[in-house]
Design a protein around this motif. Sequence first.
Motif, PDB file in Angstrom:
ATOM      1  N   THR A  49     -16.239  13.530  -8.593  1.00  0.00           N
ATOM      2  CA  THR A  49     -14.958  14.194  -8.810  1.00  0.00           C
ATOM      3  C   THR A  49     -14.727  14.486 -10.286  1.00  0.00           C
ATOM      4  O   THR A  49     -15.237  13.780 -11.163  1.00  0.00           O
ATOM      5  N   SER A  50     -13.966  15.545 -10.568  1.00  0.00           N
ATOM      6  CA  SER A  50     -13.623  15.885 -11.954  1.00  0.00           C
ATOM      7  C   SER A  50     -12.122  15.791 -12.175  1.00  0.00           C
ATOM      8  O   SER A  50     -11.596  16.354 -13.119  1.00  0.00           O
ATOM      9  N   THR A  51     -11.424  15.063 -11.303  1.00  0.00           N
ATOM     10  CA  THR A  51      -9.960  15.004 -11.412  1.00  0.00           C
ATOM     11  C   THR A  51      -9.429  13.588 -11.640  1.00  0.00           C
ATOM     12  O   THR A  51      -8.266  13.421 -11.977  1.00  0.00           O
ATOM     13  N   GLU A  52     -10.262  12.579 -11.477  1.00  0.00           N
ATOM     14  CA  GLU A  52      -9.762  11.206 -11.517  1.00  0.00           C
ATOM     15  C   GLU A  52      -9.927  10.537 -12.869  1.00  0.00           C
ATOM     16  O   GLU A  52      -9.536   9.387 -13.049  1.00  0.00           O
ATOM     17  N   GLY A  53     -10.526  11.226 -13.834  1.00  0.00           N
ATOM     18  CA  GLY A  53     -10.795  10.595 -15.123  1.00  0.00           C
ATOM     19  C   GLY A  53      -9.540  10.341 -15.935  1.00  0.00           C
ATOM     20  O   GLY A  53      -8.522  10.993 -15.762  1.00  0.00           O
ATOM     21  N   SER A  54      -9.642   9.366 -16.841  1.00  0.00           N
ATOM     22  CA  SER A  54      -8.548   9.029 -17.754  1.00  0.00           C
ATOM     23  C   SER A  54      -9.027   9.204 -19.185  1.00  0.00           C
ATOM     24  O   SER A  54     -10.139   8.812 -19.529  1.00  0.00           O
ATOM     25  N   PHE A  55      -8.179   9.829 -20.035  1.00  0.00           N
ATOM     26  CA  PHE A  55      -8.535  10.048 -21.435  1.00  0.00           C
ATOM     27  C   PHE A  55      -8.114   8.890 -22.334  1.00  0.00           C
ATOM     28  O   PHE A  55      -8.214   8.983 -23.553  1.00  0.00           O
ATOM     29  N   ALA A  56      -7.666   7.793 -21.739  1.00  0.00           N
ATOM     30  CA  ALA A  56      -7.155   6.671 -22.537  1.00  0.00           C
ATOM     31  C   ALA A  56      -8.212   6.122 -23.477  1.00  0.00           C
ATOM     32  O   ALA A  56      -7.896   5.706 -24.598  1.00  0.00           O
ATOM     33  N   GLU A  57      -9.463   6.095 -23.056  1.00  0.00           N
ATOM     34  CA  GLU A  57     -10.539   5.539 -23.880  1.00  0.00           C
ATOM     35  C   GLU A  57     -11.450   6.627 -24.444  1.00  0.00           C
ATOM     36  O   GLU A  57     -12.638   6.396 -24.690  1.00  0.00           O
ATOM     37  N   ALA A  58     -10.916   7.806 -24.639  1.00  0.00           N
ATOM     38  CA  ALA A  58     -11.731   8.932 -25.116  1.00  0.00           C
ATOM     39  C   ALA A  58     -12.387   8.618 -26.456  1.00  0.00           C
ATOM     40  O   ALA A  58     -11.776   8.037 -27.354  1.00  0.00           O
ATOM     41  N   GLU A  59     -13.655   8.984 -26.579  1.00  0.00           N
ATOM     42  CA  GLU A  59     -14.396   8.802 -27.822  1.00  0.00           C
ATOM     43  C   GLU A  59     -14.110   9.962 -28.781  1.00  0.00           C
ATOM     44  O   GLU A  59     -13.461  10.941 -28.411  1.00  0.00           O
ATOM     45  N   ASP A  60     -14.606   9.832 -30.010  1.00  0.00           N
ATOM     46  CA  ASP A  60     -14.249  10.792 -31.047  1.00  0.00           C
ATOM     47  C   ASP A  60     -14.589  12.241 -30.655  1.00  0.00           C
ATOM     48  O   ASP A  60     -13.775  13.155 -30.850  1.00  0.00           O
ATOM     49  N   ALA A  61     -15.793  12.481 -30.127  1.00  0.00           N
ATOM     50  CA  ALA A  61     -16.193  13.845 -29.754  1.00  0.00           C
ATOM     51  C   ALA A  61     -15.295  14.388 -28.648  1.00  0.00           C
ATOM     52  O   ALA A  61     -15.038  15.598 -28.588  1.00  0.00           O
ATOM     53  N   GLU A  62     -14.799  13.506 -27.807  1.00  0.00           N
ATOM     54  CA  GLU A  62     -13.898  13.909 -26.725  1.00  0.00           C
ATOM     55  C   GLU A  62     -12.493  14.146 -27.261  1.00  0.00           C
ATOM     56  O   GLU A  62     -11.820  15.122 -26.874  1.00  0.00           O
ATOM     57  N   ARG A  63     -12.051  13.281 -28.148  1.00  0.00           N
ATOM     58  CA  ARG A  63     -10.720  13.451 -28.741  1.00  0.00           C
ATOM     59  C   ARG A  63     -10.625  14.744 -29.536  1.00  0.00           C
ATOM     60  O   ARG A  63      -9.574  15.419 -29.547  1.00  0.00           O
ATOM     61  N   ALA A  64     -11.724  15.129 -30.183  1.00  0.00           N
ATOM     62  CA  ALA A  64     -11.720  16.365 -30.961  1.00  0.00           C
ATOM     63  C   ALA A  64     -11.449  17.565 -30.044  1.00  0.00           C
ATOM     64  O   ALA A  64     -10.700  18.483 -30.402  1.00  0.00           O
ATOM     65  N   ILE A  65     -12.031  17.543 -28.850  1.00  0.00           N
ATOM     66  CA  ILE A  65     -11.796  18.627 -27.889  1.00  0.00           C
ATOM     67  C   ILE A  65     -10.353  18.592 -27.399  1.00  0.00           C
ATOM     68  O   ILE A  65      -9.673  19.625 -27.322  1.00  0.00           O
ATOM     69  N   LEU A  66      -9.877  17.404 -27.057  1.00  0.00           N
ATOM     70  CA  LEU A  66      -8.513  17.267 -26.561  1.00  0.00           C
ATOM     71  C   LEU A  66      -7.495  17.766 -27.583  1.00  0.00           C
ATOM     72  O   LEU A  66      -6.534  18.472 -27.236  1.00  0.00           O
ATOM     73  N   LYS A  67      -7.731  17.397 -28.834  1.00  0.00           N
ATOM     74  CA  LYS A  67      -6.803  17.823 -29.887  1.00  0.00           C
ATOM     75  C   LYS A  67      -6.831  19.337 -30.048  1.00  0.00           C
ATOM     76  O   LYS A  67      -5.789  19.980 -30.215  1.00  0.00           O
ATOM     77  N   HIS A  68      -8.020  19.910 -29.950  1.00  0.00           N
ATOM     78  CA  HIS A  68      -8.137  21.366 -30.102  1.00  0.00           C
ATOM     79  C   HIS A  68      -7.438  22.094 -28.954  1.00  0.00           C
ATOM     80  O   HIS A  68      -6.678  23.043 -29.181  1.00  0.00           O
ATOM     81  N   VAL A  69      -7.680  21.671 -27.730  1.00  0.00           N
ATOM     82  CA  VAL A  69      -7.059  22.319 -26.574  1.00  0.00           C
ATOM     83  C   VAL A  69      -5.542  22.169 -26.621  1.00  0.00           C
ATOM     84  O   VAL A  69      -4.800  23.082 -26.240  1.00  0.00           O
ATOM     85  N   SER A  70      -5.074  21.026 -27.112  1.00  0.00           N
ATOM     86  CA  SER A  70      -3.624  20.809 -27.185  1.00  0.00           C
ATOM     87  C   SER A  70      -2.947  21.791 -28.132  1.00  0.00           C
ATOM     88  O   SER A  70      -1.739  21.991 -28.063  1.00  0.00           O
ATOM     89  N   GLY A  71      -3.722  22.414 -29.011  1.00  0.00           N
ATOM     90  CA  GLY A  71      -3.158  23.384 -29.951  1.00  0.00           C
ATOM     91  C   GLY A  71      -3.153  24.810 -29.443  1.00  0.00           C
ATOM     92  O   GLY A  71      -2.779  25.731 -30.176  1.00  0.00           O
ATOM     93  N   TRP A  72      -3.531  24.999 -28.160  1.00  0.00           N
ATOM     94  CA  TRP A  72      -3.619  26.354 -27.625  1.00  0.00           C
ATOM     95  C   TRP A  72      -2.297  27.104 -27.684  1.00  0.00           C
ATOM     96  O   TRP A  72      -2.239  28.257 -28.142  1.00  0.00           O
ATOM     97  N   ASN A  73      -1.226  26.488 -27.207  1.00  0.00           N
ATOM     98  CA  ASN A  73       0.059  27.199 -27.161  1.00  0.00           C
ATOM     99  C   ASN A  73       0.490  27.668 -28.547  1.00  0.00           C
ATOM    100  O   ASN A  73       0.994  28.788 -28.712  1.00  0.00           O
ATOM    101  N   GLY A  74       0.286  26.821 -29.541  1.00  0.00           N
ATOM    102  CA  GLY A  74       0.659  27.196 -30.903  1.00  0.00           C
ATOM    103  C   GLY A  74      -0.184  28.362 -31.408  1.00  0.00           C
ATOM    104  O   GLY A  74       0.332  29.285 -32.055  1.00  0.00           O
TER     105      GLY A  74
END
Length: 609
Positions: free
Chosen positions: A513-538
């Motif tokens: 599955t690709s829907t059950e994951g949690s980002f709570a323990e995201a590593e640096d390379a993963e956090r970099a993507i999350l931070k970038h995507v979070s800036g989409w609306n801006g």
Amino acid sequence: MEIGQILQQTIKDIVKTYDCDVQVEIEQPAQLAHGDYATNIAMKLARVAKKNPYDIALDLKEKLVETKLPVKQIDVVRPGFINFFIAWDKVAFFASTDKQVDKQKVVIEHTSINPNKSAHIGHLRNACIGDTLARMMKQDHHEVETHNYIDDLGNQLADTLTALLHTESDKPATRFGDYCWDVYSSLNQMYDKGELSTDKRDNVLHKLEEGNNSISWLGYAVADKLSAEHVEEMGQFDITYDLLVWERDIIANGFWDRAFEKLKTTEVFFKQEHGPQAGCWVIRTNDKQEANEESAEHQADKVLIRSNGVLTYTAKDIAYHMWKFGLLENDFLYKQKTETLWTTSAVGQPQPFGRGNAVINVIDYRQEYPQKVVKQALHAAGYETEAAQLKHVSYGVVSLSKNTASKLGLETVEGKEVYAMSGRKGIGIKISELIVEMKEAIRVQSPEANEQTIQALTFAAIRYNMLRYNTTSDIIFDLDEATQVTGNTGIYLIYTYARANSILQKAQAADLTSTEGSFAEAEDAERAILKHVSGWNGTFERSISELEPNLLCTFAFELASLYNRFYALCPVIKATPDEQKRRLKLTELVKQQLEVVFSILGLPKLERI
């Protein structure tokens, strides 16, 4: 609102309690170990409040903890930095960009090629920018109407008609536009050599403006054929229009007559009695340049009716824009050319075109002054709101590199690296030629790709290359560079999308599955993507505000680069169960975000290559 903006606004609200007027800035630390976001607001407050910045930072942290920010950790670092670690599971990555206010009907005019020969790469840049702006406005929930203006009464068409009547070309041509390209160039060489008088062209132009004679009907047929080729060619890049507007129909429907009556009531529109413009109706602008000696070109832009009674292009453009805003009682009649494309016509039916709340014109920077004259005319006629909503998206011209100019057979000289295209001299790269070159480059780079994939990659690569530069930048077009398939290219983005899709398909085949994951323990390379995507609306809001598509290209390229770095560092299918779920969810997020950007940029979503 993106997470950085949420942090900034929350801190602003808290800072108000200090009764200090300081600017709140949110930064992104160079190293993720220092947090996802940071602020130095405590140091700024310390200088005003005369307190220790570290103590102020601790106080701010205490108040921030009490808010409902999506933050899992706040660190205070001497001398007073505040670092934020985001709780990415609490972030809504695809929050709607619909602000539920001020949604308008936006009329966008782009392409508007003179119907006198085949289109070249400079015309394609205009069309790609205009079409992407239309997609941006639709994504922002506006009603959008796209126009392609056909100047069938101008010098360029008159030249092509003169060329067809007085010259021949023995060069092989499979399209009418290519044949016209050659005879148009031959005609101008004859002008330059004195072998043919421009009086021939002037007579043809007069016949075009007069209408209902053999020359004018021939001109209409030639313009109709060439504009159809242009529309078809742009369609290969998924560029479409709602309406073709013919200049002759603006005249026939009396748009200028009505505009003339409105302008005559103003103080800025008058008939010159003396000087070189005696007998001309001109418009006075508020341009500061009027205080100095103006160029002849700018003076000509302000002439709306010549002394012989002939309308200038600027006059017809003013009338056209009054119609765009629904300010004239007159209207066109319309005929349907295809299922989705209409055209103005001498006979037809009423349709609800025009009447826009805002108008965007994509025209190169050399037309900046005439666009100012149109805006000034609207303002002078009392249409201040409409004048404010008339936007000119100015873009830089496309020139040729020395290498490309040499390949086209131009004589190059030492020390000159940039060569202008010239329709008069037949110098330039037709869109059809660029497509052939790009296809061959992709075949070499991707020998296993089928023709359908090569076709999709070709148009994506060309389109992205036209969009990735800031619109105001001139492009020095190099054929070798344009046909690269690595680096900041449309092909690189599509390969990244296909990679993400491939991983998800493998996961689905393995019943993961690709829907059950949690980002709570995201590593640096993963956090970099999350931070970038979070800036989409801006990023998207800024692209709308600045009418700048290249911001979306930059966002997409950075996202693709971050994901490919993540892919190199972090196994997905072969990871531990918790990592696997998280990374599959992250991959799904990247795929969804690329789909949004691709839809706006007009890139295909190839699931495999």
